[in-house]
Scaffold this active site. Structure first.
Site, PDB file in Angstrom:
ATOM      1  N   CYS B 418      56.205  95.829 -76.608  1.00 24.51           N
ATOM      2  CA  CYS B 418      54.803  96.108 -76.870  1.00 24.51           C
ATOM      3  C   CYS B 418      53.993  94.855 -77.205  1.00 24.51           C
ATOM      4  CB  CYS B 418      54.651  97.158 -77.955  1.00 24.51           C
ATOM      5  SG  CYS B 418      55.571  96.777 -79.442  1.00 24.51           S
ATOM      6  N   HIS B 462      54.938  98.502 -83.796  1.00 24.28           N
ATOM      7  CA  HIS B 462      54.217  98.536 -82.536  1.00 24.28           C
ATOM      8  C   HIS B 462      53.070  97.539 -82.603  1.00 24.28           C
ATOM      9  CE1 HIS B 462      53.261 100.252 -78.718  1.00 24.28           C
ATOM     10  NE2 HIS B 462      52.094 100.771 -79.094  1.00 24.28           N
ATOM     11  N   ASP B 478      45.909 101.116 -75.959  1.00 17.41           N
ATOM     12  CA  ASP B 478      47.339 100.815 -76.115  1.00 17.41           C
ATOM     13  C   ASP B 478      47.916 100.466 -74.759  1.00 17.41           C
ATOM     14  OD1 ASP B 478      49.964 100.539 -76.711  1.00 17.41           O
ATOM     15  OD2 ASP B 478      50.102 102.371 -77.928  1.00 17.41           O
TER      16      ASP B 478
END
Lengths: 320, 664
Positions: B418, B462, B478
């Protein structure tokens, strides 16, 4: 001072004759030195727990404190219900160590570990099995002739953790007869008495010369059993001895040299009594007020020694 | 008069050989080993080795029955230990060297101990060592270990004062003491006044060694957390938990980028939020594990609440002090609020800045995507479409990247976690002229079906992005979700491609193991909340519920004393009560005698059973059948009592005989 304190704090008074049952009000409980160290350690641990916010640290400290508190009752319970009775106390010569026997009775069906009986600086550690009754000796030096009481005794225990000391104080009534110390190098025994002794000399049993055999009686000493006869298949017989020939001795207070003081006289008479008993002759003792007729043997010796021990002490002569 | 002799106080001589019995030594060794062993995960290996070597040496001496080593050897060992500890930690005063010294001291003291008097010191050292265990871990297993060690310590103390008892008896005594001490522990634990914060300054290393999110991000920094299933926090929602795509727990916001590492920009802090909340509200309680940082990891975006926290201009929620112990915070969030509608120019400028001469291919791509776009929204749409089409692969083990990390990720390796996605996206947006920044935190969480709590672990760490759009403020994007949409809905395991090695707990076939873990974590959570999380505030709540005025320390002291006295009274009752006879025959006989006494036929204390029976038989006032029956029971009892043996049948016959008697 000590006596005052005892009377006020422990309600001690005259020696107690009968059995002493350790009830609630007779048992005292205080932390021992180890207990104080333990408490300080707990405080340190508590401070660390507070400072670092350790929840389980609080838990550990409080659990240990709880166990410490519970141990108070365990120590207390270890003494509770014990029954103490004055036991035997063999006479000793002055200067020897007297051994006072205290009978401790555990009526409970559980063990009583780590008990300690204390008299002055002397201590005797012991433990009691379930339901056991035991004679516990505690030693004490003797300094004066006469009837001696052990005085203030302490029965204590630090079980189970050693942090708490539970104890009880009592004054048992267990007089010990302390004979005068025998004189170190006494002059020889005084000459024999008059003819009255000679007549009976031949028939008197003694320890010295073999005089024949007779049927065994149960009270006879095994040392006198004629084992050789028995080994040959003969009956159980007892060897008889006759005492050394000689007249009766008379140990008389009045005939001692005038320059001796009372204690010196008693010392000499003590030494003479022992010598007379060893010699196997019959002997009589005469003191200013009392007299013991001529006799021989263990019992006679002790009767005479007892008279010497109690001479002039004003103590009842028939006590114990 | 005897010769002059001064009473000389003599030091009590210590015997050269040990007077401890084998059993006492064995108990001490057991307590020491149990106290030392749990430290294995924290203390340096050589210290544990040294400590256990000392214990082993002592056991060998015990086994052979030989004397302890001479004092001089022990002194040399102690000095060597102190020097080594100094060398290992560079200082003496602190938690870690303190615990290390304690462990070595325990071994040395145990070697030295010769008489019972010294042995208490060993037990106390054991207790200290157990306490020091709680610096590192206060979980249930550690508490269990500490309890076992405490028990053996108490048993060791019992064996020190009672050398002749059997091992089972010592253990029984220790257990009984712990059982009887437990109510006192509960009482004091609840009522002993709790203090807020430390009493004095803590050493610098008090809270070292916490893992977790950091306030910078570079490639690989978050994927390193992906393997860890350590719990970060638990959230207990009042109503239903938020949808998976709303579970963004905000941590540090990273604006400054130097080509490799993202760093936070200075931000303002205030007691009120820098936005107006809007939309539905979610109330929840967050139980945060200590991470030694200030961020509270609230769900986006937190509403105003109690005053113990601060709001920042980049919309984080901070505590006033670093979180050094597990805390519980009541929070509320409004997931649909708009944030940063009126953002300052300085912040926006910083959110456009890129280091020069890095990632040329990315800059070119951004120019290409931005060309001809009429608004920032349009650019955003194009970038999203591009990323979606470029088939980037989401993986826990991304390849290492060079200095142009974004270029390499987007065009060469195409594999990343991520932080690669968020970083690349943010760089693209900035290159296209749109203010953007990286937000790190946690995303997702799993519901524990046992207690309904949402559990968030390190593996949920994250990174995502925020883009500032005119009229909409900071909008969350995201980028990971573009390539691996299941990461958001179903978690990490579902998002990883087939064949990628998973951490064992994430494996689909480990369902039963996960179930077990959930159960265990629910228990741990209850433990954490009720026991470890018992703080001054919860104590106040409890006292208020008990009706104790919280302001009055007199009342609290009174309550402790009163309840303590009650407990002590109960124990006293236990200690003084009379036991009924253990022997069944004795019990039956006593009961029989009591029953007779109630009917006016009392046995005198001096009467034996035989004599008693004879007397009853000659009493004229009773029917002869009864008299004879009583006499028969007495004879029976005497026979069983003093006869050779008493079987169960005999007992039964005696009972039947007693029951058959009809008393007037």
């Amino acid at each position: 001072m000590r006596g005052q304190l005892d009377r006020w704090l422990f309600r001690l008074g005259a020696p107690e004759r009968g059995p002493i049952e350790l009830v609630q009000r007779r048992i005292y409980v205080l932390p021992s030195r180890a207990g104080l160290v333990f408490a300080v350690a707990l405080v340190v641990m508590l401070l660390a727990s507070i400072n670092y916010g350790l929840s389980l640290g609080y838990g550990l400290v409080f659990l240990l404190s709880g166990a410490g508190i519970a141990s108070i009752l365990h120590a207390y319970r270890n003494l509770l219900g014990l029954r103490l009775r004055p036991g035997r106390c063999e006479p000793v010569f002055c200067g020897e160590t007297a051994s006072f026997l205290l009978v401790v009775e555990n009526a409970r069906a559980t063990r009583r570990p780590a008990l300690c009986l204390r008299l002055g600086k002397q201590r005797t550690a012991f433990e009691l099995a379930p339901g056991e009754t035991r004679e516990v000796p505690v030693l004490a030096p003797t300094h004066r002739r006469g009837l001696t009481q052990p005085g203030r005794m302490v029965l204590e225990t630090c079980w189970p953790l050693g942090l708490i000391r539970a104890w009880t104080v009592f004054v048992p009534d267990m007089p010990c007869v302390v004979y005068p110390a025998p004189e170190g190098a006494p002059p020889p025994l005084p000459p024999e008495g008059e003819a009255e002794g000679r007549e009976r000399a031949a028939s008197r049993p003694g320890d010295d010369d073999f005089a024949g055999l007779r049927a065994h009686q149960r009270a006879d000493s095994p040392r006198h059993v004629a084992w050789k006869v028995l080994a040959r298949g003969g009956p159980l017989l007892t060897k008889q001895f006759s005492g050394e020939a000689g007249g009766d001795l008379s140990l008389d207070w009045a005939q001692l040299p005038a320059h001796l003081d009372i204690e010196a006289r008693l010392s000499r008479l003590t030494a003479w009594l022992l010598a007379a008993e060893r010699s196997g002759r019959r002997y009589a003792l005469r003191l200013p007020r009392v007299a013991c007729a001529a006799g021989h043997g263990h019992e006679h010796l002790h009767r005479c020694l007892r008279e010497l021990a109690l001479h002039g002490t004003g103590q009842p002569e028939n006590a114990r | 008069m005897r010769g002059l002799s001064w009473p000389v106080r003599q030091r009590r001589a210590t015997p050269s050989v040990t007077t401890l019995t084998r059993q006492q030594c064995a108990w001490l060794l057991a307590a020491a080993a149990l106290s030392l062993a749990p430290h294995v995960s924290w203390l340096p290996a050589w210290i544990m080795g040294f400590g256990f070597a000392l214990l082993g040496w002592r056991s060998l001496l015990l086994w052979r029955g030989s004397a302890p080593p001479p004092r001089l050897v022990l002194l040399a060992l102690a000095i060597a230990a102190a020097i080594s500890v100094r060398a290992e930690f560079d200082h003496f005063f602190g938690k870690d060297p303190g615990v290390a010294l304690l462990a070595l001291l325990l071994g040395l003291k145990l070697l030295e101990v010769r008489v019972t008097r010294d042995a208490l010191a060993v037990v106390l050292l054991c207790f200290f060592l157990q306490l020091s265990l709680f610096f590192e871990d206060q979980s249930i297993p550690v508490a269990g270990l500490a309890l076992a060690a405490t028990l053996s310590g108490l048993a060791a103390m019992a064996s020190l004062s009672d050398a002749n008892g059997r091992a089972r008896e010592q253990l029984r005594t220790g257990t009984l003491l712990v059982a009887q001490g437990a109510p006192f522990m509960v009482l004091l634990f609840m009522l002993f006044p709790r203090a807020d914060g430390p009493l004095w300054g803590l050493p610098a290393d008090a809270f070292s060694g916490r893992t977790g999110l950091s306030d910078t991000m570079s490639p690989g920094s978050i994927s390193a957390l992906g393997e860890s299933s350590e719990i970060v926090f638990r959230a207990d929602f009042d109503g239903p938990p938020p949808r998976p795509d709303q579970r963004y727990w905000r941590g540090p916001v990273l604006t400054d980028f130097d080509g490799r590492t993202w760093r936070p920009r200075a931000f303002a802090e205030g007691a009120a939020p820098f936005y107006t909340v809007y939309g539905p509200r979610l109330n929840y309680t967050l139980t945060l594990e200590p991470h030694n940082r200030r961020w509270l990891l609230a769900l986006d975006v937190p509403a105003a609440g109690a005053d113990a926290r601060l709001f920042t201009s980049d919309f984080q929620l901070l505590a006033r002090q670093p979180v050094q112990s597990r805390i519980r915070v009541e929070l509320a969030s409004h997931p649909e609020s708009l944030i940063g509608l009126t953002e300052s120019d300085a912040v926006l400028a910083a959110a456009r800045r890129l280091p020069a001469a890095f990632n040329p291919r990315t800059l070119a791509l951004a120019d290409e995507l931005a060309a001809g776009a009429e608004s920032h929204e349009a650019i955003l749409r194009r970038v999203i479409t591009h990323l979606r089409q470029s088939e980037l692969i989401y993986t826990l083990r991304p390849p290492l990247l060079g200095s142009d990390s974004v270029d390499e990720f987007l065009f060469d390796t195409r594999r990343g976690f991520c932080e690669h996605f968020a970083g690349a996206f943010t760089v693209l947006m900035r290159a296209a002229g749109v203010p953007a920044r990286v937000v790190t935190g946690y995303q997702g969480g799993e519901i524990n079906p046992i207690d309904g709590n949402l559990v968030v672990r390190q593996s949920h760490a994250h990174a995502w992005s925020e883009v500032w759009l005119e009229g909409r403020g900071w909008v969350r994007v995201d980028p990971t979700a573009l390539s691996a949409p299941r990461r958001i809905d179903d978690g990490l395991a579902a998002a990883l491609p087939e064949g990628e090695a998973l951490p064992i707990m994430m494996h689909p076939r480990m369902e039963w193991l996960r179930g077990l873990r959930l159960r265990w974590e629910a228990v741990s959570n209850a433990w954490n909340q009720r026991v470890l999380g018992y703080n001054p505030q919860r104590q106040k709540e409890l006292l208020a519920r008990l009706g104790l005025d919280q302001g009055s320390s007199w009342m609290l002291g009174g309550a402790i004393a009163g309840a303590g006295a009650l407990l002590f009274g109960l124990l006293l009752w236990w200690a003084t009560r009379k036991r009924r006879p253990a022997d069944p025959l004795e019990r039956v006989w006593m009961r029989f005698c009591t029953t007779l006494a109630r009917h006016g036929i009392a046995r005198q204390a001096w009467e034996g059973p035989h004599q008693f029976g004879t007397r009853i038989a000659s009493e004229a006032s009773m029917p002869s059948a009864t008299r004879e029956a009583i006499r028969a029971v007495c004879e029976d009892y005497a026979r069983l009592r003093y006869g050779p043996k008493c079987s169960a049948d005999d007992m039964r016959a005696l009972r039947t005989r007693i029951n058959a008697i009809r008393l007037p």
